[in-house]
Design an enzyme around this catalytic site. Structure first.
Site, PDB file in Angstrom:
ATOM      1  N   TYR A  12       0.041  22.532 -30.119  1.00 41.13           N
ATOM      2  CA  TYR A  12      -1.330  22.782 -29.667  1.00 41.13           C
ATOM      3  C   TYR A  12      -1.885  24.089 -30.236  1.00 41.13           C
ATOM      4  O   TYR A  12      -3.083  24.327 -30.201  1.00 41.13           O
ATOM      5  CB  TYR A  12      -1.416  22.827 -28.126  1.00 41.13           C
ATOM      6  CG  TYR A  12      -1.128  21.502 -27.446  1.00 41.13           C
ATOM      7  CD1 TYR A  12      -1.031  20.323 -28.177  1.00 41.13           C
ATOM      8  CD2 TYR A  12      -0.958  21.433 -26.073  1.00 41.13           C
ATOM      9  CE1 TYR A  12      -0.761  19.119 -27.558  1.00 41.13           C
ATOM     10  CE2 TYR A  12      -0.691  20.222 -25.450  1.00 41.13           C
ATOM     11  CZ  TYR A  12      -0.586  19.069 -26.191  1.00 41.13           C
ATOM     12  OH  TYR A  12      -0.323  17.882 -25.574  1.00 41.13           O
ATOM     13  N   LYS A  18      13.418  16.769 -29.199  1.00 40.94           N
ATOM     14  CA  LYS A  18      13.545  15.642 -30.127  1.00 40.94           C
ATOM     15  C   LYS A  18      14.385  16.145 -31.309  1.00 40.94           C
ATOM     16  O   LYS A  18      13.966  16.134 -32.468  1.00 40.94           O
ATOM     17  CB  LYS A  18      12.140  15.188 -30.561  1.00 40.94           C
ATOM     18  CG  LYS A  18      12.095  13.905 -31.333  1.00 40.94           C
ATOM     19  CD  LYS A  18      12.376  12.663 -30.507  1.00 40.94           C
ATOM     20  CE  LYS A  18      12.371  11.416 -31.366  1.00 40.94           C
ATOM     21  NZ  LYS A  18      12.945  10.248 -30.701  1.00 40.94           N
ATOM     22  N   ASP A  37      11.978  10.769 -25.745  1.00 43.22           N
ATOM     23  CA  ASP A  37      11.709   9.351 -25.486  1.00 43.22           C
ATOM     24  C   ASP A  37      12.616   8.828 -24.376  1.00 43.22           C
ATOM     25  O   ASP A  37      12.189   8.105 -23.476  1.00 43.22           O
ATOM     26  CB  ASP A  37      11.842   8.508 -26.774  1.00 43.22           C
ATOM     27  CG  ASP A  37      13.030   8.906 -27.633  1.00 43.22           C
ATOM     28  OD1 ASP A  37      13.659   9.947 -27.346  1.00 43.22           O
ATOM     29  OD2 ASP A  37      13.342   8.187 -28.598  1.00 43.22           O
ATOM     30  N   ASP A  45       3.375  18.509 -21.436  1.00 49.87           N
ATOM     31  CA  ASP A  45       2.061  18.002 -21.050  1.00 49.87           C
ATOM     32  C   ASP A  45       2.190  16.538 -20.624  1.00 49.87           C
ATOM     33  O   ASP A  45       1.718  16.113 -19.560  1.00 49.87           O
ATOM     34  CB  ASP A  45       1.125  18.139 -22.271  1.00 49.87           C
ATOM     35  CG  ASP A  45      -0.332  17.897 -21.931  1.00 49.87           C
ATOM     36  OD1 ASP A  45      -0.650  17.732 -20.746  1.00 49.87           O
ATOM     37  OD2 ASP A  45      -1.156  17.881 -22.865  1.00 49.87           O
ATOM     38  N   ASP A  84       2.654  14.915 -16.491  1.00 50.92           N
ATOM     39  CA  ASP A  84       1.722  13.905 -15.970  1.00 50.92           C
ATOM     40  C   ASP A  84       2.471  12.648 -15.522  1.00 50.92           C
ATOM     41  O   ASP A  84       2.164  12.067 -14.487  1.00 50.92           O
ATOM     42  CB  ASP A  84       0.688  13.519 -17.039  1.00 50.92           C
ATOM     43  CG  ASP A  84      -0.577  14.352 -16.919  1.00 50.92           C
ATOM     44  OD1 ASP A  84      -0.508  15.451 -16.308  1.00 50.92           O
ATOM     45  OD2 ASP A  84      -1.633  13.926 -17.408  1.00 50.92           O
TER      46      ASP A  84
END
Ligand code: NAD
Length: 353
Positions: free
Chosen positions: A142, A187, A219, A243, A247
């Site tokens: 980001y 990852k 994942d 992020d 959620d």
């Protein structure tokens, strides 16, 4: 103890829910012999209306001069047409950046009394859920270099080792306050930043020998959160993965009106706020659920003031209020007692002995 708290009620339901959290703070402070020094500050649409900008300098200065910030929410349709450079949400980024908050804590709690609101099968969440997502907030993709050219577009994910180390230390400290189990999510089979992430977490681990560490690929972590969420206690991860996973974890709990959050830096300073927005559709109608903000105040006592028993007291009062059947409209179900924002705040105060 003196608690210097900057209040940023903001817009929409913000002032209503912050007022209820203040009542609860006043009650526990009086009981524990603490003095509250509260200062109310303008931000968001309220600041645009009064000062023409979403984050006036004095708000940032006063926030810096306090020990912690309690924020309601900002934004609403009234300011949808203002230029993007002064949108209400800029206040949030300005506060997080201006206060140097790099560590975002998002607890995902499912109270056993609200288990019906959880979209997962009952046996997966029997007895309630309590997961803490620790998300890096100021690095990663980001904030990396991005651009477009004739062929396409790119975003860059980069992390300094020091950025990983400081968030990892926070997560280990939080794990020590909980069940001493940390799951680091990355990852590392593909990304170089993730390989550095994993190696750094392993290095930091040496200073926290009582904490058990697992590493999961993102994942797999996303899958495990809905397959068997009870395996998690503290999840540590970088900005974008955090992020998404925070959620996902919050949806497992069923209601947006119940979830608090904290943004921290290396010292004890922090900013605390519910994860929901300003809910303009129910603003000023005494319908908003104030529990996420009340629980944010509890996090403030725990993380910024180290007042663990006072924080526990608020959390237990929320549980007791739910067990007594009090529900705002967003969490109401058949047979429960429907109440408004102020009555919910009162019920929590009453539940504090
Ligand atoms: P929202 O979270 O405000 O509302 C989504 C839905 O959830 C609405 O139906 C609302 O009524 C309900 N809801 C939210 N909080 C509730 C509560 N405490 N009690 C009962 N119901 C609740 O999200 P949105 O509608 O996408 O955004 C509204 C405004 O809030 C926008 O201007 C947005 O930019 C802003 N926003 C601010 C923040 C923040 O300040 N941190 C976060 C998200 C959105």
């Amino acid at each position: 103890m003196e608690l210097r708290i900057a209040l940023v009620p903001g817009d929409g339901i913000g002032p209503d829910i912050v007022a209820q959290a203040v009542r609860v703070l006043e009650k526990v402070a009086a009981k524990g012999g603490h003095t509250l020094r509260l200062k109310s500050l303008l931000a968001g649409g309220a600041a645009i209306d009064e000062k023409g900008i979403p984050l006036p300098d004095e708000t940032l200065e006063e926030a810096r001069a306090s020990d912690a910030v309690l924020l309601g929410a900002v934004g609403g349709p009234k300011w949808d047409a203002v230029p993007s450079s002064i949108r209400p949400e800029k206040a949030l980024l300005g506060l997080r950046g201006g206060l140097g908050l790099f560590c975002n804590l998002r607890p995902a709690m499912l109270y056993s009394q609200l288990a019906g609101a959880c979209p997962l099968r009952r046996e997966l969440v029997e007895g309630g859920l309590d997961i803490m997502v620790v998300r890096e907030l100021t690095g990663g993709i980001y904030f990396g270099k991005r651009g477009r050219n004739d062929e396409g577009a790119f975003d860059t994910m980069s992390y300094k080792k020091t950025e990983i180390e400081r968030i990892a230390r926070k997560a280990f400290e939080i794990a020590q306050r909980r069940s001493c189990h940390l799951t680091s999510v990355d990852k590392a089979n593909i990304l170089e930043t993730s390989r550095l992430w994993r190696a750094t977490v392993e290095e930091v681990k040496a200073d926290y020998p009582d904490v058990r560490v697992d590493h999961l690929y993102v994942d797999n972590a996303a899958m495990q959160l809905v397959r068997n969420p009870k395996q998690f206690d503290v999840i540590l991860t970088e900005n974008m993965f955090g992020d998404i996973l925070s959620d996902e974890a919050s949806m497992v709990t069923g209601s947006i009106g119940m979830l608090p959050s904290a943004s921290l830096r290396s010292d004890s300073f922090g900013m605390y706020e519910p994860i929901h927005g300003s809910a303009p559709d129910i603003a000023g109608q005494d319908k908003a659920n104030p529990l996420a903000t009340i629980l944010s105040a509890a996090m403030m006592l725990r993380y910024s003031f180290n007042l663990t028993s006072e924080a526990d007291e608020i959390e237990q009062a929320v549980e007791k209020t739910l067990a007594e059947g009090w529900r705002t409209a967003d969490i109401w179900s058949e047979g429960m007692k429907l109440c408004g924002t102020a009555a919910m705040g009162q019920a929590v105060c009453d539940a504090i002995k």
